[in-house]
Design a protein around this motif. Structure first.
Motif, PDB file in Angstrom:
ATOM      1  N   ALA A  72     -43.055  74.380 -91.045  1.00 22.88           N
ATOM      2  CA  ALA A  72     -42.154  74.037 -92.148  1.00 22.88           C
ATOM      3  C   ALA A  72     -42.748  72.953 -93.047  1.00 22.88           C
ATOM      4  N   ARG A  73     -43.686  72.158 -92.508  1.00 24.91           N
ATOM      5  CA  ARG A  73     -44.211  71.023 -93.258  1.00 24.91           C
ATOM      6  C   ARG A  73     -45.657  71.172 -93.714  1.00 24.91           C
ATOM      7  N   LYS A  74     -46.451  71.964 -92.974  1.00 18.56           N
ATOM      8  CA  LYS A  74     -47.891  71.982 -93.192  1.00 18.56           C
ATOM      9  C   LYS A  74     -48.382  73.378 -93.550  1.00 18.56           C
ATOM     10  N   PRO A  75     -49.579  73.485 -94.187  1.00 22.32           N
ATOM     11  CA  PRO A  75     -50.182  74.800 -94.447  1.00 22.32           C
ATOM     12  C   PRO A  75     -50.472  75.525 -93.135  1.00 22.32           C
ATOM     13  N   ARG A  76     -50.408  76.837 -93.187  1.00 18.53           N
ATOM     14  CA  ARG A  76     -50.511  77.620 -91.958  1.00 18.53           C
ATOM     15  C   ARG A  76     -51.874  77.484 -91.283  1.00 18.53           C
ATOM     16  N   MET A  77     -52.960  77.391 -92.068  1.00 17.69           N
ATOM     17  CA  MET A  77     -54.286  77.280 -91.449  1.00 17.69           C
ATOM     18  C   MET A  77     -54.425  75.950 -90.729  1.00 17.69           C
ATOM     19  N   LEU A  78     -53.876  74.890 -91.300  1.00 14.21           N
ATOM     20  CA  LEU A  78     -53.910  73.592 -90.637  1.00 14.21           C
ATOM     21  C   LEU A  78     -53.125  73.649 -89.328  1.00 14.21           C
ATOM     22  N   VAL A  79     -51.975  74.308 -89.364  1.00 14.01           N
ATOM     23  CA  VAL A  79     -51.153  74.441 -88.159  1.00 14.01           C
ATOM     24  C   VAL A  79     -51.891  75.272 -87.102  1.00 14.01           C
TER      25      VAL A  79
END
Length: 341
Positions: free
Chosen positions: A305-312
């Protein structure tokens, strides 16, 4: 002049360089050894520490020299480089290895048995075949694009590429079709070989109790579980899960100074194959969580919900690495956290 206590050996294919020193660091000998002279030389030497860079054939020589009664140690090449004074050559490398091995804070690589190395061959071979398959797919897609045929990316759409090549009703020139058929046949053979290795990996995963426990972690399938068992050092090598994640290169790179902490991208150090596999497993987990947040854990749902998907995805791979270490070090199976509310 004292008795030799540490020997640094620069590995090679045919001619090896050795550098021996006593406890005070005084040079005892510098020698060049042919391959057939290495084991007789160490068999006649009093028991001492024999250090080598952790490179090709290092684990083999570590086992053979240890069988002669010596204490063998493997050092990452990056940790040896600062001890090379000037001029890169075999003699300077052997001396640098000897000096590095004598440092009290030096980190060493755990030696592998022949069985452990044999278990890793299936993953190395599979990686090689997957890379070659990707090359063939890209070549076939690129050539067909020149004749106006485009197919979606992904291994799942390979059959469409092969179908276009074999369809005589298409307007692909016959001169090109004959050559493209060779690529298509090679691609199909490669697919069959990879499937064979996948079945072998699945068989090993079912018979290994540690791999079966690791497969309880979301995103960890037979390939990742058996690769971790075969390629990762013993869990006792690391004090905690973060150390294992750092060894895999899944922690931020530090460039801190003056009390100011600066964190960058992941270090990408350590075992590259395991890091890539964990990121692929984390990618599948985050994809499912993004589609259905209600089934995701609270941590993963909050991150998405807070971060870009690749970072997650990379953060999830880090979390998976820590969980893997916990299960390998303390036993047990994975227990899923509470779902997001």
């Amino acid at each position: 002049m004292g008795e030799v206590s540490t020997v640094g050996m620069d590995l090679a294919k045919s001619v090896f360089q050795v550098h021996g020193s006593d406890l005070s660091g005084t040079v005892i000998f510098r020698k060049k050894l042919r391959r057939d002279q290495v084991l007789p030389f160490f068999s006649s030497l009093p028991r001492c520490v024999v250090a080598m860079e952790a490179c090709a054939s290092a684990h083999y020589w570590a086992r053979e020299i240890a069988a002669a009664g010596h204490d063998t140690r493997l050092i990452p090449p990056a940790y040896v480089k600062p001890f090379v004074k000037r001029q890169k050559n075999d003699m300077a490398d052997a001396e640098a290895i000897c000096e590095a091995a004598q440092r009290p804070t030096m980190r060493f690589v755990q030696g592998k048995s022949a069985q452990a190395q044999a278990s890793a061959v299936v993953f190395r071979t599979r990686d090689l075949l997957v890379r070659q398959r990707t090359q063939l797919i890209n070549a076939l897609r690129g050539h067909l694009t020149e004749f106006g045929y485009t197919v979606r990316q992904g291994v799942g759409h390979v059959a469409k590429l092969v179908e276009i090549v074999g369809d005589l009703t298409t307007d692909v020139p016959s001169e090109a079709r004959t050559v493209l058929a060779v690529i298509a046949q090679s691609l199909q053979a490669m697919q069959a070989q990879i499937a064979l290795l996948d079945r072998e990996i699945a068989r090993r995963a079912k018979s290994d109790p540690v791999a079966k426990r690791l497969m309880t972690i979301p995103g960890v399938g037979p390939v990742i579980a058996t690769a971790l068992v075969a390629l990762a050092p013993a869990a006792s090598t690391f004090r905690r899960g973060r150390d294992f994640a750092a060894w895999l290169g899944l922690v931020p790179r530090q460039h801190s100074s003056g009390g100011k902490e600066r964190l960058g991208r992941t270090t990408k150090m350590g075992e590259r194959s395991l890091r890539r596999l964990l990121i692929l497993g984390a990618s599948s987990t985050t994809k499912v969580a993004a589609r259905d947040p209600e089934k995701a854990g609270a941590w993963l749902a909050g991150m998405l919900a807070r971060k870009p998907r690749m970072l997650v995805t990379v953060a999830m791979a880090n979390k998976m690495a820590r969980t893997v270490w916990a299960l390998m070090a303390h036993g047990g199976s994975y227990r899923a956290p509470a779902a997001a509310v």
